[in-house]
Design an enzyme around this catalytic site. Sequence first.
Site, short mmCIF file in Angstrom:
data_model
loop_
_atom_site.label_atom_id
_atom_site.label_comp_id
_atom_site.label_asym_id
_atom_site.label_seq_id
_atom_site.Cartn_x
_atom_site.Cartn_y
_atom_site.Cartn_z
N GLU A 1 44.42 38.24 39.22
CA GLU A 1 45.97 38.21 39.90
C GLU A 1 47.20 38.19 38.74
OE1 GLU A 1 47.36 39.32 42.65
OE2 GLU A 1 45.42 40.38 43.16
N TYR B 1 51.16 33.29 46.67
CA TYR B 1 50.97 34.74 46.40
C TYR B 1 48.70 34.75 45.80
CZ TYR B 1 49.06 39.29 44.86
OH TYR B 1 48.90 40.46 45.57
N ASP C 1 52.68 40.68 48.69
CA ASP C 1 53.47 40.72 47.31
C ASP C 1 54.98 41.65 47.47
OD1 ASP C 1 52.62 43.19 47.21
OD2 ASP C 1 51.68 43.07 45.05
#
Length: 352
Positions: free
Chosen positions: A43, A126, A144
């Site tokens: 990520e 996020y 996102d």
Amino acid sequence: MAKLSKPGKNLPNRLLRWFDNWGRTLPWRQGAPRNPYLVWLSEIMLQQTTVAAVIPYFEKFIKLYPDVYTLANASKDEVLSHWAGLGYYARARNLHKCAKIIASDFGGIFPKTEAGLKALPGIGPYTAAAILAIAFGQPTTVVDGNIERIMARLFRVKDPWPKSKKKLHALAKGLTPELRPGDYAEALMDLGATICTTKAPDCPACPLQGDCLAFQEGLQTTLPIRERPREKPTRRGIVFWLEDNGHVLVQRRPDKGLLGGMLEFPSTPWGQEEISPGAAKPFAPVKTEWHPVAGEVRHTFTHFHLRLKVLKGVTKATGHNGQWLREKDLINAGFPTVMKKVAQHVLGEKKI
Ligand code: SF4
């Protein structure tokens, strides 16, 4: 006009069924539940970067650093050199800082709360939501840019993006299921990457076609509406290429700011005004004869374009803050892309 039906309650199930058949196989999607270290690493790498660009870096990193301890024990310069070329270098510095904290303060275990994750370097809302959903099975809402686009289309949101972000987030939250939240987050990511793409959504293949208000109104390529982005300014500077007997002078940038901690060739500051070779000389690493190299190097960062001219000098002079690198070692030195371009510009056919 017939009333349009809204995205239905069964949407997550439809999406999950599609995901079970068509979900992407990606190197960080290992095991069930997923490994938090791999989810976190992927990520961070995927922030503002494509899956295709990330895969080779991710594979290199898990080979070199198979767990959070090996990453924490590596030196920052080594981590930065392996990150070189992936961009947004603050991510690599924070990745390393975060690994050190997880290893030393958390016994190698990632926190399982949003507040705990967000307190760590480089982890924003996020990434925290993605780790909680994908690695820990918590029903967080992962949103996102791709997922915002899907929401804008599903719910036919005509407010311009990015002002519409809050609304899109609330709509995404309303759909997030209690069951299989990690798979659901990955399914939305996959839908955005492979079907509901920015320019050419493949609506006939979409499992959510029956839910999608944009499709029902033929607005799938119109939404989301974007505010016109501001023009990027152009900055300019002069790089000093100093060589001596097959060695080239390099230095490390300060830790904070653009390309922080990365290797570079010395240069003037990068400003809006063109700087002449004469005016550049006070910024040179040493006093010597400087000769212009024809042409210029062009690079674009997120917020500006950069044009660099190069002055070349040959000397053994000392009194600078840099280090000498053999020309043939430049390729593996871990330069950011803009500095690789400088080296290629000067070395021409000898390309690094
Ligand atoms: Fe996107 Fe088309 Fe699916 Fe709507 S139907 S979610 S626009 S791919």
